[in-house]
Design a protein around this motif. Structure first.
Motif, short mmCIF file in Angstrom:
data_model
loop_
_atom_site.label_atom_id
_atom_site.label_comp_id
_atom_site.label_asym_id
_atom_site.label_seq_id
_atom_site.Cartn_x
_atom_site.Cartn_y
_atom_site.Cartn_z
N PRO A 196 0.81 -1.23 0.00
CA PRO A 196 0.00 0.00 0.00
C PRO A 196 0.84 1.27 0.00
O PRO A 196 0.69 2.13 0.87
CB PRO A 196 -0.83 -0.14 1.28
CG PRO A 196 0.06 -0.90 2.20
CD PRO A 196 0.82 -1.88 1.32
N ILE A 197 1.73 1.39 -0.97
CA ILE A 197 2.56 2.58 -1.12
C ILE A 197 2.55 2.98 -2.59
O ILE A 197 2.21 2.18 -3.47
CB ILE A 197 4.01 2.36 -0.65
CG1 ILE A 197 4.66 1.18 -1.41
CG2 ILE A 197 4.08 2.14 0.85
CD1 ILE A 197 6.13 0.99 -1.11
N THR A 198 2.94 4.24 -2.86
CA THR A 198 3.02 4.70 -4.24
C THR A 198 4.34 4.24 -4.87
O THR A 198 5.27 3.83 -4.16
CB THR A 198 2.94 6.23 -4.30
OG1 THR A 198 4.12 6.78 -3.69
CG2 THR A 198 1.70 6.74 -3.57
N LEU A 199 4.41 4.35 -6.20
CA LEU A 199 5.66 3.99 -6.87
C LEU A 199 6.77 4.96 -6.48
O LEU A 199 7.94 4.56 -6.40
CB LEU A 199 5.44 4.00 -8.39
CG LEU A 199 4.49 2.91 -8.92
CD1 LEU A 199 4.37 3.02 -10.44
CD2 LEU A 199 4.97 1.52 -8.53
N GLY A 200 6.42 6.22 -6.24
CA GLY A 200 7.43 7.17 -5.79
C GLY A 200 8.01 6.78 -4.44
O GLY A 200 9.23 6.89 -4.22
N GLU A 201 7.16 6.33 -3.54
CA GLU A 201 7.64 5.87 -2.23
C GLU A 201 8.47 4.61 -2.38
O GLU A 201 9.46 4.42 -1.64
CB GLU A 201 6.44 5.64 -1.31
CG GLU A 201 5.75 6.93 -0.90
CD GLU A 201 4.39 6.71 -0.25
OE1 GLU A 201 3.89 7.64 0.40
OE2 GLU A 201 3.83 5.59 -0.40
N ALA A 202 8.11 3.76 -3.34
CA ALA A 202 8.91 2.56 -3.59
C ALA A 202 10.31 2.93 -4.06
O ALA A 202 11.30 2.31 -3.66
CB ALA A 202 8.21 1.68 -4.62
N VAL A 203 10.41 3.95 -4.91
CA VAL A 203 11.72 4.41 -5.38
C VAL A 203 12.56 4.89 -4.20
O VAL A 203 13.76 4.59 -4.10
CB VAL A 203 11.56 5.53 -6.43
CG1 VAL A 203 12.92 6.17 -6.72
CG2 VAL A 203 10.96 4.98 -7.71
N ILE A 204 11.93 5.64 -3.29
CA ILE A 204 12.67 6.12 -2.11
C ILE A 204 13.20 4.95 -1.30
O ILE A 204 14.37 4.96 -0.86
CB ILE A 204 11.75 7.00 -1.24
CG1 ILE A 204 11.40 8.30 -1.97
CG2 ILE A 204 12.41 7.32 0.11
CD1 ILE A 204 10.38 9.15 -1.26
N LEU A 205 12.39 3.93 -1.10
CA LEU A 205 12.82 2.76 -0.34
C LEU A 205 13.94 2.02 -1.08
O LEU A 205 14.87 1.50 -0.45
CB LEU A 205 11.64 1.83 -0.09
CG LEU A 205 10.56 2.39 0.84
CD1 LEU A 205 9.35 1.47 0.87
CD2 LEU A 205 11.11 2.58 2.25
N GLY A 206 13.86 1.98 -2.41
CA GLY A 206 14.92 1.36 -3.18
C GLY A 206 16.23 2.11 -3.06
O GLY A 206 17.30 1.51 -2.91
N VAL A 207 16.15 3.43 -3.08
CA VAL A 207 17.36 4.25 -2.92
C VAL A 207 17.96 4.05 -1.53
O VAL A 207 19.18 3.95 -1.37
CB VAL A 207 17.03 5.74 -3.16
CG1 VAL A 207 18.21 6.62 -2.76
CG2 VAL A 207 16.66 5.97 -4.62
N VAL A 208 17.09 3.97 -0.52
CA VAL A 208 17.56 3.74 0.85
C VAL A 208 18.33 2.42 0.93
O VAL A 208 19.42 2.35 1.51
CB VAL A 208 16.36 3.73 1.83
CG1 VAL A 208 16.76 3.11 3.16
CG2 VAL A 208 15.85 5.14 2.05
N ALA A 209 17.75 1.37 0.34
CA ALA A 209 18.44 0.07 0.34
C ALA A 209 19.74 0.15 -0.44
O ALA A 209 20.74 -0.45 -0.06
CB ALA A 209 17.54 -1.01 -0.24
#
Length: 296
Positions: free
Chosen positions: A227-240
């Motif tokens: 339940p997150i947006t694709l933009g939030e997914a990108v942020i999480l990917g960058v964090v990882a």
């Protein structure tokens, strides 16, 4: 792992090493999935991983001439896991209570020892080592406790629990970041990232790992129904993509200080448990708190 000066990809030694690494993953992956699926087995899995990793870490400390207290370290690790697991059942701050018990208890045990020549350093390493492993790894128990419903997803038929989906997501973006860095670095790595701590890591590998982490995060949103947006997914990917390599370098710093190459040999092709979880120790807490913010 993503060295610029490594042997060619086709060499027998590298081919065999890669085959062993893949075989280890094939064996361990179903165990991890089964362990994360149900909360009781999740805390059991976390407890086992914490125990093995603390054992490896303290063995490395002893190799460097230090004297950490293994029994106390294991007790703190188990205490952290238990406090995190039972926290939803009470309003008492169990993690704070665990910290109080850990600090006071370890100091009391040092007072009780006859030989106190190394007490200060041993106490500090015991406490720091237990929290480095157990404290950071407990973030996956927190992820497992997230209950906001998933939004369907391609795997909706599997009825994946929401918390388990977040654990799978965090492990996937971290480990596939590492895999992307390994292969891109092996093929194109030229510019060393941290030549003193990890000579085989390159900035090219880092870029490949970052791309893999972002792509995995974006893919997991429709796959798991997160339940997150694709933009939030990108942020999480960058964090990882950032914190995964930092976790790896942090363990490399410890290994350099004590003069060892691997934390252990329990996983063929990967080294020890700590070698396998060093990246996820850093990504877990950061991903958890970002997800909590995104879900508000």
């Amino acid at each position: 792992m993503d060295g610029a000066n490594a042997a060619s990809a086709g060499s027998p030694s590298r081919t065999n090493a890669l085959a062993i690494r893949i075989a280890s993953v094939v064996v361990l992956l179903p165990l991890i999935i089964a362990g994360v699926w149900w909360p009781p087995t999740t805390v059991l899995l976390a407890g086992v991983a914490t125990s093995l990793a603390i054992g490896e870490l303290f063995a490395m400390f002893r190799h460097g001439g230090y004297q950490p207290r293994l029994a106390e370290g294991l007790t703190i690790g188990w205490l952290i896991c238990a406090a995190t697991f039972f926290q939803p059942l009470t309003t008492i701050d169990l993690m704070l209570a665990a910290m109080f018990v850990a600090i006071i208890g370890t100091l009391i045990t040092e007072i009780a020892r006859r030989n106190r020549q190394t007490s200060l350093l041993s106490w500090a390493l015991t406490l720091a080592g237990a929290y480095y492993v157990g404290g950071l790894l407990s973030s996956y128990l927190l992820l497992r406790q997230l209950e906001q419903p998933l939004q369907g997803g391609w795997l909706a038929f599997a009825h994946i629990p929401p918390g388990a989906a977040w654990v799978f997501f965090t492990l996937a973006i971290t480990w596939l970041q590492d895999t992307g860095a390994f292969f891109v670095g092996r093929a194109f790595g030229r510019t060393k990232m941290a030549p003193t701590l990890s000579p085989k890591k390159s900035w090219e590998g880092f870029a490949g790992g970052m791309a893999a982490a972002i792509a995995t995060a974006l893919f997991c949103v429709p796959l798991l129904g997160l339940p997150i947006t694709l933009g939030e997914a990108v942020i999480l990917g960058v964090v990882a993509g950032i914190f995964g390599p930092l976790g790896d370098l942090a363990e490399s710093l410890i290994k350099r200080q004590v003069g060892v190459k691997d934390s252990g040999f329990i996983i063929p092709g990967h080294g020890g448990i700590l070698d396998r979880i060093d990246s996820i120790l850093f990504t877990g807490p950061v991903v958890y708190y970002l997800v909590v913010i995104f879900l508000q």
